[in-house]
Design an enzyme around this catalytic site. Structure first.
Site, PDB file in Angstrom:
ATOM      1  N   SER A 125       1.895  -5.136   0.728  1.00 53.88           N
ATOM      2  CA  SER A 125       0.632  -4.912   0.010  1.00 53.88           C
ATOM      3  C   SER A 125       0.687  -3.617  -0.801  1.00 53.88           C
ATOM      4  CB  SER A 125      -0.524  -4.804   1.002  1.00 53.88           C
ATOM      5  OG  SER A 125      -0.721  -6.020   1.656  1.00 53.88           O
ATOM      6  N   GLY A 177       0.380 -14.663  -3.438  1.00 55.45           N
ATOM      7  CA  GLY A 177      -1.076 -14.681  -3.595  1.00 55.45           C
ATOM      8  C   GLY A 177      -1.594 -13.327  -4.062  1.00 55.45           C
ATOM      9  N   GLN A 220      -7.570  -9.494  -1.165  1.00 51.83           N
ATOM     10  CA  GLN A 220      -7.132  -9.984  -2.478  1.00 51.83           C
ATOM     11  C   GLN A 220      -8.342 -10.211  -3.378  1.00 51.83           C
ATOM     12  OE1 GLN A 220      -4.502 -13.315  -1.850  1.00 51.83           O
ATOM     13  NE2 GLN A 220      -2.933 -12.032  -0.894  1.00 51.83           N
ATOM     14  N   ASP A 228      -2.149 -11.645   8.992  1.00 53.87           N
ATOM     15  CA  ASP A 228      -0.788 -12.158   8.788  1.00 53.87           C
ATOM     16  C   ASP A 228       0.026 -12.171  10.076  1.00 53.87           C
ATOM     17  OD1 ASP A 228      -1.348 -12.525   6.116  1.00 53.87           O
ATOM     18  OD2 ASP A 228      -0.512 -10.601   5.497  1.00 53.87           O
ATOM     19  N   LYS A 241      -3.205 -19.870   3.611  1.00 54.49           N
ATOM     20  CA  LYS A 241      -2.154 -18.883   3.342  1.00 54.49           C
ATOM     21  C   LYS A 241      -0.960 -19.612   2.691  1.00 54.49           C
ATOM     22  CE  LYS A 241      -4.334 -15.267   4.756  1.00 54.49           C
ATOM     23  NZ  LYS A 241      -4.729 -14.265   3.768  1.00 54.49           N
ATOM     24  N   ARG A 293       6.407 -16.185   7.201  1.00 56.05           N
ATOM     25  CA  ARG A 293       5.886 -15.721   8.496  1.00 56.05           C
ATOM     26  C   ARG A 293       6.083 -16.787   9.587  1.00 56.05           C
ATOM     27  NH1 ARG A 293       4.748 -10.843   7.148  1.00 56.05           N
ATOM     28  NH2 ARG A 293       3.621 -10.412   5.232  1.00 56.05           N
TER      29      ARG A 293
HETATM   30  C1  S3P Z   1      -3.064  -9.105   1.144  1.00 56.38           C
HETATM   31  C2  S3P Z   1      -4.211  -9.531   1.724  1.00 56.38           C
HETATM   32  C3  S3P Z   1      -4.278 -10.610   2.725  1.00 56.38           C
HETATM   33  C4  S3P Z   1      -2.920 -10.945   3.313  1.00 56.38           C
HETATM   34  C5  S3P Z   1      -1.844 -10.978   2.276  1.00 56.38           C
HETATM   35  C6  S3P Z   1      -1.757  -9.672   1.521  1.00 56.38           C
HETATM   36  C7  S3P Z   1      -3.125  -8.024   0.135  1.00 56.38           C
HETATM   37  O1  S3P Z   1      -4.832 -11.734   2.093  1.00 56.38           O
HETATM   38  O2  S3P Z   1      -2.975 -12.169   3.997  1.00 56.38           O
HETATM   39  O3  S3P Z   1      -0.586 -11.254   2.870  1.00 56.38           O
HETATM   40  O4  S3P Z   1      -2.078  -7.441  -0.186  1.00 56.38           O
HETATM   41  O5  S3P Z   1      -4.223  -7.745  -0.353  1.00 56.38           O
HETATM   42  P1  S3P Z   1      -6.429 -11.927   2.056  1.00 56.38           P
HETATM   43  O6  S3P Z   1      -6.964 -10.611   1.731  1.00 56.38           O
HETATM   44  O7  S3P Z   1      -6.744 -12.908   0.991  1.00 56.38           O
HETATM   45  O8  S3P Z   1      -6.778 -12.395   3.435  1.00 56.38           O
END
Ligand code: S3P
Length: 426
Positions: free
Chosen positions: A21, A92, A167, A313, A340, A386
């Site tokens: 992240s 994502g 996100q 995660d 996911k 994962r």
């Molecule tokens: C992430 C937020 C999470 C997580 C992803 C990374 C990020 O998703 O599952 O692997 O870097 O902001 P969500 O915020 O949509 O749950």
């Protein structure tokens, strides 16, 4: 890939790669800052490389020496229209965060990713970005990528997000950089706050109160040196492996322990785990520690509510841990796992079930009656990194190991995973 039982305790030290992240955000925010941003311990996984590739197509010069990443930012208004479609791969985070940035540009961009990305819900960002005045079209009219994003001058909003998602929150805050006033997002539970912390460091005015984050528009962002902490989501596999394999003692170095990410530590401790935090410090505004993990006798627990976003995660590997813990573990409020990289709820229930675990899927989680031995099985990763790593860990303690099919997908977040695990088994 056939992964054998650990006949010996896991011993030694592991330094896990940079946080995924934080690595994504360092590239994105560095691109929007004036001057050079230098990033060390950047995660060289496929997802973060997708982010680099997208920003290069938006006109940003990014050097990757492996030792460090140098991003030659062009300021908030320095991106240029790409001449081709942006490919976000399996990521994502890339898809949703870059969409917020693209919504504020004076050009139109099309972006898409792999089959998984093309089936993940984008309505959750299309709605708020449209409320702010951007034109975001799902080209297949299914609320998924490919997306075409026509940037516009944006209107500030206060958005009540139906999901606790960093996100979604980050997408809106990034669009808020280009809005006409203060933009804010309230979420049901607090999700990871790396965007808020890092954007403040770059010079943005970001405030957080409870589960609401707000951002003022049009800041001057300045290039920074960033040292990325190790990813607790990658450390999770070694935490669980060391807890499960009898006699193990493993030191996991330089792990980010931001309280919006450390739910795994809290849950493991509640289950009876012997985990000691050593050498606690701060790096790039993020708390960091070394984790000393010793094999422990564990019992079941309940994982629900505001804990869920802090370990979202890690739920697949926590399900493996729960399968070996005495008694029942209940996981609730985790419906996000269905959307996911794969449907992690169904896959964990079916795959742990295939190994003989007493596990039951529910609408928003699972019930695991643990403590019985698991046996060998062939488990498909479904190309989800994962899932692959969780079953590599399950194989260490199951009778006869586990065969993980399509195991190479660990490249997404941890290319050296099998090598690092192997080193602890010598
Ligand atoms: C992430 C937020 C999470 C997580 C992803 C990374 C990020 O998703 O599952 O692997 O870097 O902001 P969500 O915020 O949509 O749950």
């Amino acid at each position: 890939m056939e992964l054998m039982q650990a006949k010996m305790p896991l011993r030694g030290e592991v330094k896990i790669p940079g946080d995924k992240s934080i690595s994504h955000r360092a590239v994105m925010f560095g691109a929007l800052a004036d001057g050079t941003t230098r990033v060390t311990n950047f995660l060289q996984g496929a997802d973060c490389l997708s982010t680099i590739s997208c920003f290069r197509k938006l006109g940003i010069d990014i050097e990757n020496t492996q030792e460090e990443i140098r991003i030659h930012g062009k300021g908030l208004h320095g991106l240029t229209a790409p001449t081709e479609i942006l490919d976000t791969g399996n990521s994502g985070t890339t898809t949703r965060l870059i969409s917020g940035i693209l919504a504020g540009q004076n050009f139109t961009t099309t972006l898409t990713g792999d089959a998984s990305i093309q089936s993940r819900p984008m309505g959750r960002i299309i709605k708020p970005l449209s409320m702010m005045g951007a034109t975001v079209e799902s080209l297949k009219e299914n609320q998924c990528a490919p997306l075409q994003i026509q940037g516009h001058p944006l209107t500030a909003i206060h958005y009540q997000s139906p999901v606790a998602s960093a996100q979604v929150k980050s997408c809106i805050l990034l669009a808020g950089l280009y809005a006409d006033g203060v933009t804010s997002v309230t979420e049901p539970y607090l999700s990871r706050n790396h965007t808020e912390l890092m954007l403040s460091h770059f010079g943005a005015q970001v405030t957080s109160e409870g589960t609401t984050a707000s951002i003022a528009p049009d800041p001057e962002l300045h290039g920074l040196d960033i040292s990325v902490p190790g990813d607790i989501s990658s450390a999770a596999y070694f935490i669980v492996a060391a807890l499960l394999v009898p006699g193990s003692e493993v030191l996991i170095k330089d792990v980010g322990i931001n309280p919006t990410r450390d739910g795994i530590l809290r849950v493991c401790k509640a289950m009876g785990a012997d985990i000691t935090l050593l050498n606690e410090r701060t790096a790039a505004g993020e708390p960091v520690a070394d984790l000393l993990v010793r094999h422990s006798e564990l019992h079941g627990t309940v994982i629900e509510g505001e804990l869920i976003p802090t370990l979202i995660d890690e739920i697949p590997v926590l399900a493996v841990l729960a399968a070996y813990a005495d008694g029942t573990t209940v996981i609730r409020n985790a419906e996000e796992l269905k959307v996911k990289e794969s449907n992690r709820l169904d896959i964990m229930v079916n795959s742990l079930g295939a190994m003989g675990c007493d596990i039951e899927g529910t609408d928003d989680g699972m019930i695991i009656r643990g403590g019985k031995p698991l046996h060998h099985a062939s488990i498909d990763s479904h190309l989800d990194h994962r899932i692959a790593m969780s079953f590599a860990v399950a194989g260490l303690v199951s009778e006869g190991g586990v065969e993980v099919l399509r195991a190479d997908c660990v490249d997404i977040s941890y290319p050296e995973f099998y090598a690092d695990l192997g080193k602890l088994m010598k």
